[in-house]
Design a protein around this motif. Structure first.
Motif, PDB file in Angstrom:
ATOM      1  N   LEU A 270       0.827  -1.216   0.000  1.00 53.32           N
ATOM      2  CA  LEU A 270       0.000   0.000   0.000  1.00 53.32           C
ATOM      3  C   LEU A 270       0.853   1.255   0.000  1.00 53.32           C
ATOM      4  N   ALA A 271       1.999   1.193   0.682  1.00 52.30           N
ATOM      5  CA  ALA A 271       2.905   2.343   0.686  1.00 52.30           C
ATOM      6  C   ALA A 271       3.486   2.586  -0.701  1.00 52.30           C
ATOM      7  N   GLY A 272       3.533   1.535  -1.521  1.00 57.28           N
ATOM      8  CA  GLY A 272       4.037   1.686  -2.883  1.00 57.28           C
ATOM      9  C   GLY A 272       3.039   2.289  -3.836  1.00 57.28           C
ATOM     10  N   LYS A 273       1.761   2.324  -3.420  1.00 53.68           N
ATOM     11  CA  LYS A 273       0.738   2.907  -4.289  1.00 53.68           C
ATOM     12  C   LYS A 273       0.765   4.433  -4.225  1.00 53.68           C
ATOM     13  N   GLU A 298      10.136   4.053   2.742  1.00 49.09           N
ATOM     14  CA  GLU A 298      11.245   3.628   3.595  1.00 49.09           C
ATOM     15  C   GLU A 298      10.821   3.515   5.058  1.00 49.09           C
ATOM     16  N   GLU A 299       9.930   4.399   5.486  1.00 49.22           N
ATOM     17  CA  GLU A 299       9.465   4.352   6.872  1.00 49.22           C
ATOM     18  C   GLU A 299       8.626   3.108   7.132  1.00 49.22           C
ATOM     19  N   VAL A 300       7.722   2.795   6.208  1.00 48.61           N
ATOM     20  CA  VAL A 300       6.888   1.606   6.371  1.00 48.61           C
ATOM     21  C   VAL A 300       7.743   0.346   6.289  1.00 48.61           C
ATOM     22  N   LYS A 301       8.794   0.410   5.504  1.00 45.86           N
ATOM     23  CA  LYS A 301       9.690  -0.750   5.377  1.00 45.86           C
ATOM     24  C   LYS A 301      10.303  -1.130   6.719  1.00 45.86           C
ATOM     25  N   GLU A 302      10.502  -0.149   7.602  1.00 47.38           N
ATOM     26  CA  GLU A 302      11.059  -0.436   8.918  1.00 47.38           C
ATOM     27  C   GLU A 302      10.058  -1.115   9.840  1.00 47.38           C
TER      28      GLU A 302
END
Length: 502
Positions: A270-273, A298-302
């Motif tokens: 969803l962060a990639g959308k 990058e933040e959601v990836k953490e």
């Protein structure tokens, strides 16, 4: 008809003549909707007319609209004031009758509820002070409808005093609603996408959600019909103040990010959308919008688990695949925007460098014929001219170099996160300094040449210069401010708060 026209146009003199002749007209219905002259005047926002009419006869205040077709009583004129959001009119009316704020209108709805439905925050806060005692003692189930209206209208504001009043109102009503049984609360909170918690997440109402989760922490794991928690919705709508609440639930956040939607997308997918339509273009320029999305990714990836970074959805796409696919147009637009912006700035920087370079060899006052030394060498204004001219040349050339490095960059996705914005920021800052020092050199040159006999004219020049330079900088302040915040202070958007819930 004459009274109706006078009320809707605010012509009190005409209305007064009619009402003096026909006093009963104050309380009479003057159209098919059963509205009185007071209803009409309030709807038209004629404050003076309302004040004079109430002063003539305050019995019109509690008259409700009435239609013969339905046979139902409708709204008082005060309800119309709540609809209009005119606090001044409401204040005038309440001075005559304090009970008006608690007289319900059509469908048994209080004026404060009506104001909330129409999104009039100032009116809601004003009426809250008038109805606070009643709301504290009531067990009316209509509080749920009022609460829903407040969330839908997003009554939070930036002003501290009003903000505290809004919080107090939320807490007061929530204390009452939380006493209801679960069968009533469940559909209200998270029944579907219209549940309050999901609406609050979509609007970025983090403080309401913090209050809600402190009472019911398990709500953090509830999903709507799309499989989204409040944190998934916050990502889609780019409300990082809501997303940051995920750090409050410590290791329990891993149970949240395990949730997937119907297409098998995890939180990072969803962060990639792209952001929801209403949350796009919140920063100037496609490049900065792309940078914000990269920072969010990058933040959601953490937060997600390591294997989820490369996890595929039902279409076989990883989060990175979705980001590249959905941001393809934005990447092209960002590159074009970056090139156009830097090209324009480089033209200005080149002009500045050309002017100050020429000025360095056109000494004001000329040189001595015997030794070639500048005539005004020992004067203060000449020294100011020489130093500022040299600085302007150095900074303008330096800015050109930074702009060139932006133009000839490879424009990879990762470059938009730090590299390109940093170069453009430094180039802009150097250009601003070059412009300021060039203007200082120009002013100093003027004082050198015109200080004898035209000093008053020379004094006007720095005044004009002091005005023009800030105007130019302010025009670009938002751009450079957004770049600096996004590039060098990303923690402003993703700063992790503690102890908001408990």
């Amino acid at each position: 008809m004459k009274l109706y026209k006078a009320a809707i146009s605010g012509e009190w003199v005409i209305a007064r003549e009619i009402l003096e002749k026909y006093p009963e007209g104050v309380k009479a219905s003057i159209n098919k909707r059963g509205e009185t002259a007071l209803h009409i005047a309030i709807a038209a926002n004629h404050t003076h007319f309302v004040e004079q009419l109430i002063h003539m006869n305050k019995e019109c205040l509690d008259v409700k609209t009435y239609t013969e077709e339905s046979g139902d009583e409708g709204n008082t004129a005060f309800c119309y004031a709540a609809i209009s959001g005119n606090v001044k009119i409401a204040h005038i009316m309440l001075k005559k009758n304090r009970d008006l704020a608690m007289i319900p209108g059509r469908q048994n709805v209080l004026p404060i509820h009506i104001a909330a439905l129409h999104g009039h925050g100032m009116m809601v806060r004003y009426l809250y002070e008038e109805t606070k005692c009643i709301l504290q003692s009531t067990e009316n189930k209509g509080l749920i409808d009022l609460f829903v209206a407040l969330i839908d209208s997003d009554m939070y504001v930036s002003d501290n005093q009003m903000h505290e009043q809004a919080l107090e109102l939320y807490r007061l009503i929530w204390e009452k609603i939380s006493l209801f049984d679960d069968q009533e609360l469940s559909p209200l909170m998270y029944g579907n996408s219209t549940g309050l918690m999901f609406i609050a997440a979509e609007q970025g109402n983090a403080q309401f959600l913090a209050t809600l989760l402190s009472s019911y922490p398990s709500l953090a794991f509830e999903v709507n019909e799309n499989g989204y928690t409040i944190f998934h919705i916050a990502i889609l709508h780019r409300h990082m103040n809501v997303f940051k609440l995920i750090y409050e639930i410590a290791s329990l956040k891993y149970f949240v990010n395990m949730k997937k939607d119907k297409e098998g997308n995890n939180m990072l997918h969803l962060a990639g959308k792209l952001a929801a339509p209403g949350r796009q273009n919140v920063v100037p320029g496609a490049a900065l919008q792309l940078q914000r999305d990269l920072l969010l990714f990058e933040e959601v990836k953490e937060v997600v688990l390591p294997y989820q970074i490369e996890e595929k959805n039902e279409r076989g796409q990883t989060p990175t695949d979705i980001f590249i696919e959905q941001h393809e147009i934005l990447i092209q637009a960002g590159e074009e925007w970056m090139r156009n912006t830097t090209n324009s700035c480089m033209v200005v920087a080149t002009l500045v460098a050309t002017v100050v370079f020429a000025a360095a060899f056109t000494i004001p006052g000329g040189n001595g014929q015997d030794n070639g030394i500048p005539i005004f060498l020992n004067e203060t204004w000449f020294k100011i001219f020489a130093i500022s001219d040299a600085l302007s040349l150095i900074f303008s050339i330096s800015s050109i170099l930074f702009f060139l490095s932006v133009i000839y960059s490879r424009y990879s996705i990762d470059d938009f996160r730090i590299s390109l914005p940093s170069k453009m920021t430094l180039g802009l800052l150097l250009l601003f300094i070059a412009l300021v020092t060039m203007m200082v050199a120009f002013v100093a040159n003027f004082f050198i040449i015109f200080k004898h006999g035209l000093s008053q004219f020379a004094i006007c020049i720095p005044i004009v210069a002091a005005y023009l330079i800030p105007v130019f900088i302010l025009q670009h302040f938002r751009l450079i401010g957004e770049v600096i915040r996004s590039t060098y202070m990303p923690s402003m958007f993703y700063k992790r708060t503690k102890n908001t819930f408990f």
